[in-house]
Design an enzyme around this catalytic site. Structure first.
Site, mmCIF file in Angstrom:
data_model
loop_
_atom_site.group_PDB
_atom_site.id
_atom_site.type_symbol
_atom_site.label_atom_id
_atom_site.label_comp_id
_atom_site.label_asym_id
_atom_site.label_seq_id
_atom_site.Cartn_x
_atom_site.Cartn_y
_atom_site.Cartn_z
ATOM 1 N N HIS A 2 -10.147 1.162 1.565
ATOM 2 C CA HIS A 2 -9.636 2.465 2.020
ATOM 3 C C HIS A 2 -10.784 3.422 2.330
ATOM 4 C CE1 HIS A 2 -5.293 2.686 1.865
ATOM 5 N NE2 HIS A 2 -5.225 2.141 0.663
ATOM 6 N N CYS A 13 0.860 -1.189 0.000
ATOM 7 C CA CYS A 13 0.000 0.000 0.000
ATOM 8 C C CYS A 13 0.893 1.234 0.000
ATOM 9 C CB CYS A 13 -0.887 -0.024 1.244
ATOM 10 S SG CYS A 13 -1.943 1.438 1.386
ATOM 11 N N HIS A 24 -9.008 -3.606 -2.292
ATOM 12 C CA HIS A 24 -8.046 -2.801 -1.536
ATOM 13 C C HIS A 24 -8.471 -1.326 -1.516
ATOM 14 C CE1 HIS A 24 -3.673 -1.887 -0.402
ATOM 15 N NE2 HIS A 24 -4.187 -0.694 -0.646
ATOM 16 N N GLU A 25 -8.826 -0.797 -2.694
ATOM 17 C CA GLU A 25 -9.167 0.638 -2.775
ATOM 18 C C GLU A 25 -10.514 0.931 -2.108
ATOM 19 O OE1 GLU A 25 -6.808 2.518 -3.424
ATOM 20 O OE2 GLU A 25 -5.536 0.955 -4.285
HETATM 21 ZN ZN ZN Z 1 -3.559 1.241 -0.183
#
Ligand code: ZN
Length: 217
Positions: A170, A124, A166-167
């Site tokens: 966030h 990341c 993953h995004e």
């Molecule tokens: Zn990330």
């Protein structure tokens, strides 16, 4: 400053962009731990387009395969993705890493669409210098809007599905480390360290470092 409307905050932030890029917020900043606000007319179309462009440039300069708005300090549900997948054929096959053309996700969400989980090393931009193994859904149903406000509802698989998860995480205040096998945590600060676990799958790392993999992984 906290009472400044988001539109003005983003205007002020973009004015500080250096060659069209902004610094990436690192883990420890609360903006990465708060759920981001849905995009809902806070920014004019022009400002949203400028924000997306700065995010695209920042992601490419890093370089990375995705960037969520909180990673430049903007608490909005907005992310950019792009993966040119410049990896060996062996790695590409093992990780199902097909190129992902540039795209923008507005207010994305995902759910499991396949039932199988696959585990690979990932990193990341907000946690520089490390990587760890994360078991993620192999396929997800992605719902979002694109940058023009058109509805997105599609199934995504392979490495692009990992990037989507993953995004989107966030935007919910979740970092990949929250989902990672912590015993897999590995430095990426030297070439030797990067190469140690560069095999197509994390099987050897699992055996050597002592962490479990999903049965299918
Ligand atoms: Zn990330």
């Amino acid at each position: 400053m906290p009472t400044m409307p988001l539109h003005d905050q983003v205007e002020a932030l973009l004015a500080t962009a250096d060659e069209g890029t902004l610094p990436i917020v690192a883990a420890g900043d609360p903006v990465l731990r708060r759920p981001a606000e849905p995009v809902d007319g806070q920014l004019s179309d022009t400002l949203l387009a400028r924000l997306v462009e700065v995010m695209r440039r920042t992601m490419r300069a890093a370089p990375g395969v995705g960037l969520a708005a909180p990673q430049i300090g903007v608490a909005l549900r907005l992310a950019v993705l792009e993966d040119t997948a410049t990896v060996t054929e062996e790695v590409r096959a093992a990780r199902d890493r097909a190129p992902l053309p540039f795209r923008v996700l507005v207010n994305p969400s995902y759910e499991d669409a396949g039932g199988r989980r696959v585990a690979f090393y990932e990193g990341c931009l907000s946690v520089p210098g490390y990587q760890a193994v994360v078991a993620r859904h192999e396929r997800v149903r992605l719902r979002a809007l694109d940058e023009h406000g058109r509805a997105v509802d599609e199934e995504v698989g392979g490495w692009p599905a990992r990037i989507v998860q993953h995004e989107t995480d966030h935007l919910n205040g979740t970092l990949y480390l929250d989902r990672a096998e912590l015993r897999s945590l590995s430095s990426t600060q030297t070439q030797e360290a990067v190469e140690r676990w560069s095999q197509p799958t994390p099987r050897l790392a699992a055996a050597e470092l002592g962490f479990p993999l999903p049965e299918s992984g």
